[in-house]
Design a protein around this motif. Sequence first.
Motif, PDB file in Angstrom:
ATOM      1  N   MET A 187       0.802  -1.220   0.000  1.00  0.00           N
ATOM      2  CA  MET A 187       0.000   0.000   0.000  1.00  0.00           C
ATOM      3  C   MET A 187       0.842   1.281   0.000  1.00  0.00           C
ATOM      4  O   MET A 187       0.286   2.372   0.091  1.00  0.00           O
ATOM      5  N   ASP A 188       2.175   1.175  -0.080  1.00  0.00           N
ATOM      6  CA  ASP A 188       3.006   2.389  -0.139  1.00  0.00           C
ATOM      7  C   ASP A 188       2.694   3.191  -1.404  1.00  0.00           C
ATOM      8  O   ASP A 188       2.431   2.611  -2.452  1.00  0.00           O
ATOM      9  N   ASP A 189       2.774   4.527  -1.287  1.00  0.00           N
ATOM     10  CA  ASP A 189       2.556   5.326  -2.503  1.00  0.00           C
ATOM     11  C   ASP A 189       3.878   5.482  -3.270  1.00  0.00           C
ATOM     12  O   ASP A 189       4.940   5.076  -2.798  1.00  0.00           O
ATOM     13  N   ALA A 190       3.788   6.090  -4.440  1.00  0.00           N
ATOM     14  CA  ALA A 190       4.954   6.181  -5.337  1.00  0.00           C
ATOM     15  C   ALA A 190       6.142   6.859  -4.652  1.00  0.00           C
ATOM     16  O   ALA A 190       7.284   6.415  -4.813  1.00  0.00           O
ATOM     17  N   ASP A 191       5.869   7.921  -3.880  1.00  0.00           N
ATOM     18  CA  ASP A 191       6.972   8.632  -3.220  1.00  0.00           C
ATOM     19  C   ASP A 191       7.673   7.765  -2.190  1.00  0.00           C
ATOM     20  O   ASP A 191       8.900   7.765  -2.079  1.00  0.00           O
ATOM     21  N   GLU A 192       6.861   7.026  -1.412  1.00  0.00           N
ATOM     22  CA  GLU A 192       7.466   6.145  -0.399  1.00  0.00           C
ATOM     23  C   GLU A 192       8.310   5.050  -1.058  1.00  0.00           C
ATOM     24  O   GLU A 192       9.409   4.731  -0.589  1.00  0.00           O
ATOM     25  N   ILE A 193       7.780   4.483  -2.129  1.00  0.00           N
ATOM     26  CA  ILE A 193       8.526   3.423  -2.823  1.00  0.00           C
ATOM     27  C   ILE A 193       9.852   3.972  -3.337  1.00  0.00           C
ATOM     28  O   ILE A 193      10.918   3.383  -3.112  1.00  0.00           O
ATOM     29  N   ALA A 194       9.799   5.136  -3.979  1.00  0.00           N
ATOM     30  CA  ALA A 194      11.029   5.734  -4.531  1.00  0.00           C
ATOM     31  C   ALA A 194      12.016   6.042  -3.409  1.00  0.00           C
ATOM     32  O   ALA A 194      13.217   5.764  -3.532  1.00  0.00           O
ATOM     33  N   LYS A 195      11.507   6.578  -2.296  1.00  0.00           N
ATOM     34  CA  LYS A 195      12.391   6.922  -1.178  1.00  0.00           C
ATOM     35  C   LYS A 195      13.073   5.677  -0.605  1.00  0.00           C
ATOM     36  O   LYS A 195      14.275   5.669  -0.356  1.00  0.00           O
ATOM     37  N   LYS A 196      12.282   4.622  -0.399  1.00  0.00           N
ATOM     38  CA  LYS A 196      12.847   3.413   0.206  1.00  0.00           C
ATOM     39  C   LYS A 196      13.900   2.772  -0.695  1.00  0.00           C
ATOM     40  O   LYS A 196      14.908   2.255  -0.208  1.00  0.00           O
ATOM     41  N   ILE A 197      13.671   2.813  -1.991  1.00  0.00           N
ATOM     42  CA  ILE A 197      14.668   2.227  -2.901  1.00  0.00           C
ATOM     43  C   ILE A 197      15.908   3.121  -2.970  1.00  0.00           C
ATOM     44  O   ILE A 197      17.040   2.637  -2.975  1.00  0.00           O
ATOM     45  N   ARG A 198      15.700   4.432  -2.960  1.00  0.00           N
ATOM     46  CA  ARG A 198      16.845   5.352  -2.967  1.00  0.00           C
ATOM     47  C   ARG A 198      17.710   5.126  -1.725  1.00  0.00           C
ATOM     48  O   ARG A 198      18.925   5.140  -1.786  1.00  0.00           O
ATOM     49  N   LYS A 199      17.058   4.907  -0.583  1.00  0.00           N
ATOM     50  CA  LYS A 199      17.796   4.724   0.671  1.00  0.00           C
ATOM     51  C   LYS A 199      18.261   3.293   0.888  1.00  0.00           C
ATOM     52  O   LYS A 199      18.904   3.004   1.895  1.00  0.00           O
ATOM     53  N   ALA A 200      17.892   2.373  -0.006  1.00  0.00           N
ATOM     54  CA  ALA A 200      18.264   0.964   0.185  1.00  0.00           C
ATOM     55  C   ALA A 200      19.782   0.842   0.279  1.00  0.00           C
ATOM     56  O   ALA A 200      20.518   1.509  -0.457  1.00  0.00           O
ATOM     57  N   LYS A 201      20.208  -0.030   1.189  1.00  0.00           N
ATOM     58  CA  LYS A 201      21.652  -0.233   1.371  1.00  0.00           C
ATOM     59  C   LYS A 201      22.246  -0.885   0.121  1.00  0.00           C
ATOM     60  O   LYS A 201      21.643  -1.798  -0.457  1.00  0.00           O
ATOM     61  N   THR A 202      23.398  -0.404  -0.312  1.00  0.00           N
ATOM     62  CA  THR A 202      24.136  -1.053  -1.408  1.00  0.00           C
ATOM     63  C   THR A 202      25.616  -0.970  -1.092  1.00  0.00           C
ATOM     64  O   THR A 202      26.006  -0.313  -0.130  1.00  0.00           O
ATOM     65  N   ASP A 203      26.429  -1.594  -1.925  1.00  0.00           N
ATOM     66  CA  ASP A 203      27.875  -1.426  -1.774  1.00  0.00           C
ATOM     67  C   ASP A 203      28.322  -0.401  -2.819  1.00  0.00           C
ATOM     68  O   ASP A 203      27.552   0.003  -3.683  1.00  0.00           O
ATOM     69  N   PRO A 204      29.594   0.052  -2.751  1.00  0.00           N
ATOM     70  CA  PRO A 204      30.004   1.153  -3.632  1.00  0.00           C
ATOM     71  C   PRO A 204      30.223   0.763  -5.097  1.00  0.00           C
ATOM     72  O   PRO A 204      30.335   1.642  -5.947  1.00  0.00           O
ATOM     73  N   ALA A 256      12.804   1.730  -9.068  1.00  0.00           N
ATOM     74  CA  ALA A 256      11.692   2.426  -8.421  1.00  0.00           C
ATOM     75  C   ALA A 256      10.539   2.624  -9.414  1.00  0.00           C
ATOM     76  O   ALA A 256       9.372   2.384  -9.084  1.00  0.00           O
ATOM     77  N   ASP A 257      10.863   3.030 -10.626  1.00  0.00           N
ATOM     78  CA  ASP A 257       9.811   3.221 -11.642  1.00  0.00           C
ATOM     79  C   ASP A 257       9.064   1.923 -11.903  1.00  0.00           C
ATOM     80  O   ASP A 257       7.839   1.903 -12.002  1.00  0.00           O
ATOM     81  N   LEU A 258       9.839   0.842 -12.024  1.00  0.00           N
ATOM     82  CA  LEU A 258       9.210  -0.454 -12.305  1.00  0.00           C
ATOM     83  C   LEU A 258       8.314  -0.886 -11.142  1.00  0.00           C
ATOM     84  O   LEU A 258       7.181  -1.356 -11.351  1.00  0.00           O
ATOM     85  N   ALA A 259       8.812  -0.705  -9.908  1.00  0.00           N
ATOM     86  CA  ALA A 259       8.026  -1.111  -8.739  1.00  0.00           C
ATOM     87  C   ALA A 259       6.720  -0.315  -8.677  1.00  0.00           C
ATOM     88  O   ALA A 259       5.651  -0.870  -8.414  1.00  0.00           O
TER      89      ALA A 259
END
Length: 350
Positions: free
Chosen positions: A228-245, A296-299
């Motif tokens: 039920m997350d909206d587009a902004d929340e989805i984009a934010k969570k993926i942007r903040k997702a942990k990754t390696d460099p 994020a766009d795909l999700a």
Amino acid sequence: KPLVFSGVQPTGNLHLGNYLGAIRKFVALQENNDCIYCVVDLHAITAQLVHDDLRGQIRSIAAAFIASGIDPVKHIVFNQSAVPQHAELAWVFNCVARIGWMNRMTQFKDKAGKDRENASLGLLAYPSLMAADILVYRATHVPVGDDQKQHLELARDIAQKFNIDFQDKIRTTGTGVDMVVGEEPIHGYFPLVEPLIDGPAPRVMSLRDGTKKMSKSDPSDLSRINLMDDADEIAKKIRKAKTDPEGLPSEIEGLAGRPEADNLVGIYAALADRTKADVLKEYGGQQFSVFKPALADLAVEVLAPISAEMRRLLDDTSHIDAILRDGGERAAARAQKVMGEVFDIVGFLR
Ligand code: TYM
């Protein structure tokens, strides 16, 4: 047609792990199978007895099934407590299964925590009810996420022990079918279920920690994408997702030892109905600054229509309730027949 059964608990919000590990597969399986999809409300009271809005949660899972594309007319959607035969068969299975089998379940150990003596008896017997859910229809194929694998192995053990312990009764009541267990042909009653766990995202991991499963109970909401997350929340969570460099590798082997990168590529692949190798062919060599916005766009493209339709369906609960009632009646008709045969095999007077 093979008979597919699966269930989802009405506890907490559905997340991307539930969707990719289970519900999306439920939808795809409709084409070539007869499917029964269940909101397992009896399971919901095993870990926590009292819920604020259990009815609302049940309706919300049913709405998620339908909004995702499950057809409740061609197939069956219902809530578990509407069909008393689940609990009835679970009781028989409680007497087939051994306490030691239950004590070994990793989910029980996790959920019970340190104070195991104080966990509910229902939590310990949970896998026995789960086996009954499937076998009260004699279903053969069960789509689930990787975390349910051990429970399905237990369902096979229960079916096998029932078949062996009751083999003479099964023969004399004329209820069984020929099957092969290992190499050995036997005349058994319950099929040995086949787990359907494959696909690019059998275990969706937390967005904050690639070694932890994405889960309803993680205290950090940033760890999961809710249906039920909206587009902004989805984009934010993926942007903040942990990754390696590092950027993305071009080959699947390059994901080894990089759980966060592996997880995001798996999510992309599952959402796009592609393989991970195929996704890496497109994004190999790219930085996460390119891949994350694309993901994020795909999700959003996949999830936004589902959450919009869920909201619409939940606006008028009488519609969802009618679907569940109808599904419950059709499920009960089938379960009654199997349970009658189980009564004959066990030797209850009816
Ligand atoms: P539940 O309600 O915890 O989860 C529903 C489905 O979502 C899958 N899942 C995941 N898949 C991939 N990655 C994740 N991070 C993730 N988290 C959850 C689960 O594997 C499950 O398929 N015991 C079951 C419900 C159940 C059931 C059954 C399933 C009861 N009876 C009979 C199949 C057949 C459960 O607690 O699922």
